[in-house]
Design an enzyme around this catalytic site. Sequence first.
Site, mmCIF file in Angstrom:
data_model
loop_
_atom_site.group_PDB
_atom_site.id
_atom_site.type_symbol
_atom_site.label_atom_id
_atom_site.label_comp_id
_atom_site.label_asym_id
_atom_site.label_seq_id
_atom_site.Cartn_x
_atom_site.Cartn_y
_atom_site.Cartn_z
ATOM 1 N N LYS A 168 38.465 45.203 38.406
ATOM 2 C CA LYS A 168 37.504 44.142 38.074
ATOM 3 C C LYS A 168 36.316 44.773 37.335
ATOM 4 C CE LYS A 168 38.052 43.032 42.424
ATOM 5 N NZ LYS A 168 38.094 42.439 43.762
ATOM 6 N N ASP A 203 40.437 42.211 50.795
ATOM 7 C CA ASP A 203 40.195 40.761 50.945
ATOM 8 C C ASP A 203 41.483 39.970 51.187
ATOM 9 O OD1 ASP A 203 40.999 41.255 48.333
ATOM 10 O OD2 ASP A 203 39.440 40.060 47.380
HETATM 11 C C1 GLC Z 1 41.626 43.552 42.558
HETATM 12 C C2 GLC Z 1 41.548 44.640 43.613
HETATM 13 C C3 GLC Z 1 42.215 44.203 44.900
HETATM 14 C C4 GLC Z 1 41.668 42.857 45.339
HETATM 15 C C5 GLC Z 1 41.791 41.835 44.226
HETATM 16 C C6 GLC Z 1 41.214 40.486 44.596
HETATM 17 O O1 GLC Z 1 42.956 43.376 42.209
HETATM 18 O O2 GLC Z 1 42.152 45.818 43.141
HETATM 19 O O3 GLC Z 1 42.013 45.162 45.918
HETATM 20 O O4 GLC Z 1 42.368 42.422 46.476
HETATM 21 O O5 GLC Z 1 41.123 42.315 43.078
HETATM 22 O O6 GLC Z 1 39.859 40.552 44.884
#
Ligand code: GLC
Length: 459
Positions: A168, A203
């Site tokens: 991200k 998450d």
């Molecule tokens: C990105 C992160 C992952 C997370 C996802 C949603 O893919 O690498 O760990 O769960 O975003 O937030």
Amino acid sequence: MAPTSATINHSNWTDAQKKAVDTIVDRFTVDGETLKKITDQFVVEMNKGLDQEGATVAMIPSFVSGRCTGDEKGSFLALDLGGTNLRVCQVNLLGGGEHTIRQQKYVVSEELKLGPMRNLCDFIADCVDSFLTENGTSSQDALQLGYTFSFPIYQSSINRGVLKQWTKGFNCSGAVGKDVAVMLQDSFRRKNINVNIAAIVNDTVGTLMAYAYRHPNTTMGVIMGTGFNAAYYENMKDVKKWKGDKDQEMVINMECGAFDIERRVLPMTVYDNKLDRESINVYQQYHEKMVAGMYLGEITRNALLDLIDQQLLFGGRSSKELNKNWSFETAYMSTIEVDETPDLSEAAHILESVLNIPSTTLADRQIVKTICHAVGLRAARIAACHIAGVLRKTGKVGEEAIIAIDGSLYEFYPFFEHNMRQSMNEILGEADSAKVKFDLARDGSGLGAAIIAMMAAKK
Ligand code: GLC
């Protein structure tokens, strides 16, 4: 029924506009056969990830084993880092699947997201400190905290995890290869904040546990928000790379946003390639970049610029605002897609007042709506593949399954669920797809992290 570009009257478009828009829509169209191919490849990559370390789809054991019953009780702190804001929560688990939650959001500045990790940790510790002060929370004993850290970490225990890479919009220095729980615990210690990180949680894992608190049979936790990822229960005897106790089931954080960096099956377009080149994590997270809220607006912007360069949109003129990377937010797409006013006045407002395009014709606005629809539809269709993949891999196709989904894209993007369902029907067939229930699990990760902290503290 979800609209398609076919519901737009094209009679006012020039032939050149029709041809160019058709070409772009074609590029974003994913047919049923491709969905099946993606799903099959997904299963292959899941198996690789379970067999060996360092695979593309990392399939990370979360150290969350056992199911929650809904009867867990106690008061815990939770942190949620990795979406749009940092959230600090105080969660009271009341038993009987009930809980109360008090929470505060804090904005994480771009400077913190891209600066030294120590500054980010100090900021988080300061937020926790002010939350505790404002809420009058104090205790002689250390407060137990579940830390939702939504990035790929290799866990070595329930409260230890080494950062594999940033995803991200984050790129803090001095964090990759380090234990991020230890780094935050250090900040708490330096600032004399009496908090113990009892668990570090992705998450998706938090969302799964939070939903399972009320619905113990929950099959998967999925995030479709800023980022995209999923977690599910796996029998550890089927995980070759796992050296611990094989006689248990454990939640696996798939990190499926990384799927297909080999570019075997994902139908990437020139607009996706441009986005990737200009992102801070080049050649990574291709799947996430086609599906998640952080990226859809930028893909759309790239397609619109292509039409502008062909002199087929906005009279060939862009604006300073639209020329800026990431200026076309995914939220604009949602607004434009549901705009049913005869002259598309919502779209006009975004294009002319927010993005400062001097003037737009109805045809311009219809074209923008058509492109938004094509990009959003592709995201939902591709997003369904990993769910079908997990059901296939775990032998659960044809069984009842509850998929707990959190994230702004799923919650707010028009027809996202409908389009995922349609895609699922094409992959699994309607009868098996009907057994799969998608449920919104809003803000689950705070609650989930608290439950996991509780389970860890109990152990
Ligand atoms: C990105 C992160 C992952 C997370 C996802 C949603 O893919 O690498 O760990 O769960 O975003 O937030």
